[in-house]
Design a protein around this motif. Structure first.
Motif, PDB file in Angstrom:
ATOM      1  N   ARG A 149       2.549  -1.459  12.338  1.00  0.00           N
ATOM      2  CA  ARG A 149       2.939  -2.086  11.226  1.00  0.00           C
ATOM      3  C   ARG A 149       1.930  -3.282  11.159  1.00  0.00           C
ATOM      4  O   ARG A 149       1.263  -3.403  10.308  1.00  0.00           O
ATOM      5  N   ALA A 150       1.541  -3.982  12.174  1.00  0.00           N
ATOM      6  CA  ALA A 150       0.601  -5.066  11.926  1.00  0.00           C
ATOM      7  C   ALA A 150      -0.786  -4.612  11.650  1.00  0.00           C
ATOM      8  O   ALA A 150      -1.413  -5.220  10.855  1.00  0.00           O
ATOM      9  N   HIS A 152      -1.377  -1.765   9.915  1.00  0.00           N
ATOM     10  CA  HIS A 152      -1.155  -1.534   8.575  1.00  0.00           C
ATOM     11  C   HIS A 152      -1.441  -2.573   7.566  1.00  0.00           C
ATOM     12  O   HIS A 152      -2.234  -2.547   6.684  1.00  0.00           O
ATOM     13  N   GLU A 153      -0.733  -3.568   8.136  1.00  0.00           N
ATOM     14  CA  GLU A 153      -0.665  -5.015   7.358  1.00  0.00           C
ATOM     15  C   GLU A 153      -1.989  -5.597   7.120  1.00  0.00           C
ATOM     16  O   GLU A 153      -2.491  -5.807   6.053  1.00  0.00           O
ATOM     17  N   ALA A 154      -2.901  -5.513   8.223  1.00  0.00           N
ATOM     18  CA  ALA A 154      -4.164  -5.932   8.448  1.00  0.00           C
ATOM     19  C   ALA A 154      -5.050  -5.463   7.311  1.00  0.00           C
ATOM     20  O   ALA A 154      -6.228  -5.737   6.525  1.00  0.00           O
ATOM     21  N   ARG A 155      -4.869  -3.745   7.147  1.00  0.00           N
ATOM     22  CA  ARG A 155      -5.438  -2.907   6.314  1.00  0.00           C
ATOM     23  C   ARG A 155      -5.048  -3.106   4.876  1.00  0.00           C
ATOM     24  O   ARG A 155      -5.491  -2.475   3.879  1.00  0.00           O
ATOM     25  N   GLY A 156      -3.871  -3.930   4.479  1.00  0.00           N
ATOM     26  CA  GLY A 156      -3.370  -4.324   3.098  1.00  0.00           C
ATOM     27  C   GLY A 156      -2.501  -3.377   2.561  1.00  0.00           C
ATOM     28  O   GLY A 156      -1.955  -3.443   1.515  1.00  0.00           O
ATOM     29  N   ASP A 158       1.237  -2.097   1.946  1.00  0.00           N
ATOM     30  CA  ASP A 158       2.671  -2.877   1.792  1.00  0.00           C
ATOM     31  C   ASP A 158       3.550  -2.439   2.699  1.00  0.00           C
ATOM     32  O   ASP A 158       4.405  -1.219   2.512  1.00  0.00           O
ATOM     33  N   GLU A 159       3.938  -2.973   3.945  1.00  0.00           N
ATOM     34  CA  GLU A 159       4.885  -2.358   4.939  1.00  0.00           C
ATOM     35  C   GLU A 159       6.309  -2.522   4.457  1.00  0.00           C
ATOM     36  O   GLU A 159       7.157  -1.747   4.960  1.00  0.00           O
ATOM     37  N   ARG A 160       6.533  -3.297   3.389  1.00  0.00           N
ATOM     38  CA  ARG A 160       7.961  -3.274   2.904  1.00  0.00           C
ATOM     39  C   ARG A 160       8.341  -2.079   2.324  1.00  0.00           C
ATOM     40  O   ARG A 160       9.533  -1.664   2.037  1.00  0.00           O
ATOM     41  N   ARG A 162       7.178   0.810   3.268  1.00  0.00           N
ATOM     42  CA  ARG A 162       7.106   2.151   4.190  1.00  0.00           C
ATOM     43  C   ARG A 162       8.218   2.031   5.354  1.00  0.00           C
ATOM     44  O   ARG A 162       8.912   1.010   5.311  1.00  0.00           O
TER      45      ARG A 162
END
Length: 169
Positions: A149-150, A152-156, A158-160, A162
């Motif tokens: 998840r971290a 993915h967030e670093a790549r931009g 939107d984990e909310r 997913r």
């Protein structure tokens, strides 16, 4: 389902073709809430080469040309599905499900208890599709999932939007 379909390990000579499959498959996001993904760069060649070298990239071949692929790696003793893409010309033929089952077979041989993945909740060919393949939503993330998840967030991403999912094998 295409009758002539053959599954096999990808080769390094196919890296650019695999990237083309990913690009073409991403056009399915056009017209969804995630349309911007259609313009993302595909997986970099170095990562694809690493997965090929570790046995984590399978292709589905139709008439001697790859038309789909699944990329995966081991995370916390399970098979984590990183990417699965099918050329739009071959979509809706069950090829993705066949690739997923091939990873499950490999996983059984490798002693993995389950397959995991992360996908969009609100895209019909994402979470709802994987639920039909036997995946269930993960309520509490494992440390490995939290790390993904971290990333993915670093790549931009939107984990909310997913969800992580798991399927016992």
């Amino acid at each position: 389902m295409t009758h002539d379909l053959r599954l096999r390990a990808a080769t390094r000579s196919e890296i650019e073709h695999v990237r083309e499959i990913e690009r073409a498959s991403a056009t399915r996001f056009l017209g969804t809430a995630r349309a911007a993904l259609a313009h993302d760069e595909p997986t970099d060649a170095q990562t694809l080469a690493q997965r090929i070298d570790s046995g984590g990239l399978l292709v589905a071949e139709d008439e001697r040309r790859a038309v789909a692929f699944v990329m995966f790696r081991e995370v916390e003793g399970c098979g984590y599905i990183e990417q699965i893409d099918v050329l739009p010309s071959h979509a809706r033929r069950g090829i993705g499900a066949v690739l997923m089952e091939a990873v499950a077979e490999l996983g059984r041989a490798r002693g993995w208890p389950a397959l995991t993945l992360s996908t969009f909740k609100d895209v019909p060919f994402n979470a709802p599709y994987y639920r039909r393949l036997g995946f269930v939503d993960v309520e509490t993330l494992t440390p490995g999932m939290a790390q993904i998840r971290a990333e993915h967030e670093a790549r931009g991403l939107d984990e909310r939007a997913r969800v992580f999912m798991r399927r016992e094998i």
